[in-house]
Design an enzyme around this catalytic site. Sequence first.
Site, PDB file in Angstrom:
ATOM      1  N   HIS A   1       0.848  -1.191   0.000  1.00  0.00           N
ATOM      2  CA  HIS A   1       0.000   0.000   0.000  1.00  0.00           C
ATOM      3  C   HIS A   1       0.883   1.240   0.000  1.00  0.00           C
ATOM      4  O   HIS A   1       2.051   1.188   0.429  1.00  0.00           O
ATOM      5  CB  HIS A   1      -0.902   0.020   1.239  1.00  0.00           C
ATOM      6  CG  HIS A   1      -1.972  -1.017   1.226  1.00  0.00           C
ATOM      7  ND1 HIS A   1      -3.055  -0.958   2.068  1.00  0.00           N
ATOM      8  CD2 HIS A   1      -2.137  -2.146   0.480  1.00  0.00           C
ATOM      9  CE1 HIS A   1      -3.844  -1.993   1.842  1.00  0.00           C
ATOM     10  NE2 HIS A   1      -3.301  -2.734   0.891  1.00  0.00           N
TER      11      HIS A   1
ATOM     12  N   GLU B   1       0.973   3.813   1.920  1.00  0.00           N
ATOM     13  CA  GLU B   1       1.498   4.167   3.246  1.00  0.00           C
ATOM     14  C   GLU B   1       2.685   3.288   3.641  1.00  0.00           C
ATOM     15  O   GLU B   1       3.669   3.789   4.195  1.00  0.00           O
ATOM     16  CB  GLU B   1       0.409   4.017   4.326  1.00  0.00           C
ATOM     17  CG  GLU B   1      -0.815   4.872   4.092  1.00  0.00           C
ATOM     18  CD  GLU B   1      -1.942   4.150   3.377  1.00  0.00           C
ATOM     19  OE1 GLU B   1      -3.104   4.375   3.743  1.00  0.00           O
ATOM     20  OE2 GLU B   1      -1.661   3.360   2.440  1.00  0.00           O
TER      21      GLU B   1
ATOM     22  N   CYS C   1      -6.070   1.858   5.960  1.00  0.00           N
ATOM     23  CA  CYS C   1      -6.712   0.619   6.373  1.00  0.00           C
ATOM     24  C   CYS C   1      -6.117   0.180   7.720  1.00  0.00           C
ATOM     25  O   CYS C   1      -5.158   0.784   8.220  1.00  0.00           O
ATOM     26  CB  CYS C   1      -6.514  -0.460   5.317  1.00  0.00           C
ATOM     27  SG  CYS C   1      -4.802  -1.063   5.185  1.00  0.00           S
TER      28      CYS C   1
END
Length: 154
Positions: free
Chosen positions: A53, A55, A83
């Site tokens: 992801h 991040e 998430c």
Amino acid sequence: MVFRSHMDKALEQARAAADRGEVPVGAVIVAPDGRVVAAAGNRTRELNDPTAHAEIQALRAACADAGSERLPDHDLYVTLEPCAMCAAALAAARIRRIYYGAADPKSGGVAHGARVFSHPQSHHAPEIYDGIASEESAAILKAFFEARRKDAPD
């Protein structure tokens, strides 16, 4: 020091992710001196890695830049609410602040779903600022998924 949003750079990363066929999420991490030390977009498909992801990719780069697994004076700008997996990683890194754009009622882990930072097991709860460039962040996601549905076979 005067607050300056770096969401424009996160949006650039989201657009680049969409151009690669990835879900368009972008993230940047900013050092205490205001320098952007990491910028990333989703790369889960490209890397065949469900943890890639935006991040996580940005955290890896920022930690390498800092020479530490902890980023207590760093801030994250991300186009979509992190998430649960990303929120847990951000807590482990002791990120100082999270600024995010669009809310994610389906898969979010900050204000929705797991609400990782509000659990007693969370070792750290960063300051959270939501709704930064939320309309533009949401529009990029909406356009991406509309195009995918349009191109999908009937």
